[in-house]
Scaffold this motif. Sequence first.
Motif, PDB file in Angstrom:
ATOM      1  N   ALA A 147       9.338   2.096  -6.446  1.00  0.00           N
ATOM      2  CA  ALA A 147       9.868   1.951  -5.038  1.00  0.00           C
ATOM      3  C   ALA A 147      10.741   0.625  -4.866  1.00  0.00           C
ATOM      4  N   PRO A 148      12.012   1.120  -4.691  1.00  0.00           N
ATOM      5  CA  PRO A 148      13.103  -0.071  -4.463  1.00  0.00           C
ATOM      6  C   PRO A 148      12.709  -0.539  -2.907  1.00  0.00           C
ATOM      7  N   GLY A 149      12.971  -2.003  -2.861  1.00  0.00           N
ATOM      8  CA  GLY A 149      12.592  -2.271  -1.538  1.00  0.00           C
ATOM      9  C   GLY A 149      12.077  -3.778  -1.505  1.00  0.00           C
ATOM     10  N   GLU A 150      12.241  -4.408  -0.420  1.00  0.00           N
ATOM     11  CA  GLU A 150      11.800  -5.710  -0.409  1.00  0.00           C
ATOM     12  C   GLU A 150      10.513  -6.294  -0.750  1.00  0.00           C
ATOM     13  N   HIS A 151       9.695  -5.211  -0.773  1.00  0.00           N
ATOM     14  CA  HIS A 151       8.232  -5.670  -1.297  1.00  0.00           C
ATOM     15  C   HIS A 151       7.846  -4.856  -2.538  1.00  0.00           C
ATOM     16  N   GLY A 152       8.824  -4.092  -2.834  1.00  0.00           N
ATOM     17  CA  GLY A 152       8.711  -3.285  -4.300  1.00  0.00           C
ATOM     18  C   GLY A 152       8.628  -4.268  -5.383  1.00  0.00           C
ATOM     19  N   GLU A 156       0.752  -1.101   0.080  1.00  0.00           N
ATOM     20  CA  GLU A 156       0.027   0.033   0.006  1.00  0.00           C
ATOM     21  C   GLU A 156       0.810   1.446  -0.042  1.00  0.00           C
ATOM     22  N   GLY A 157       2.044   1.290   0.515  1.00  0.00           N
ATOM     23  CA  GLY A 157       2.946   2.359   0.592  1.00  0.00           C
ATOM     24  C   GLY A 157       3.661   2.679  -0.583  1.00  0.00           C
ATOM     25  N   LEU A 158       3.543   1.651  -1.534  1.00  0.00           N
ATOM     26  CA  LEU A 158       4.659   1.427  -2.691  1.00  0.00           C
ATOM     27  C   LEU A 158       3.806   2.005  -3.867  1.00  0.00           C
ATOM     28  N   VAL A 159       2.471   1.805  -3.739  1.00  0.00           N
ATOM     29  CA  VAL A 159       1.754   2.421  -5.092  1.00  0.00           C
ATOM     30  C   VAL A 159       0.479   3.360  -4.652  1.00  0.00           C
TER      31      VAL A 159
END
Length: 164
Positions: free
Chosen positions: A126-131, A31-34
Amino acid sequence: MPGMSSSLRLKKITPDDVEAACSLRVRPDQEGLVAPVARSLAEAYAQPETAWPRLVFDGERLVGFVMAFFDVRFDPDDPKDVPRSGLWRLNIAAGEQGRGYGRFAVEAVCEEIRRRGQTRVTTTWAPGEHGPGEFYRRLGFRLTGETSGDQVVGELDLAALRAR
């Protein structure tokens, strides 16, 4: 692809679809990525010459939302100013991920960009584990080294994609 149906299609959003589109939710860890679909629709409304929002359906079932952008502001007389078009948003419903719907949506955007005469597709994530970085890399996107806010920029060469 497992779960893929021959009835996949993109649909232009109508007033009848807005409520269903806005109720579409990604996984909680995403949710915080898109941005939510409601925000994307507001942005599309404010930039109708640039935005291309579509719903992703499998038969009659809404499974996702995709929005492309088409650069209509570039100066063709300036060799340093190249048009950039690409994937602006991709939201696949939480329970529908991993079934090829995202790939279908990205490929449909690529086809629309190719139809409009362009050869490159740009997106940010967004880069990152759940991206979604690994998802985009599997589709052939390569990092450009640029950033847009806190997101990385990836690009897909449609000519190279066609050659594969």
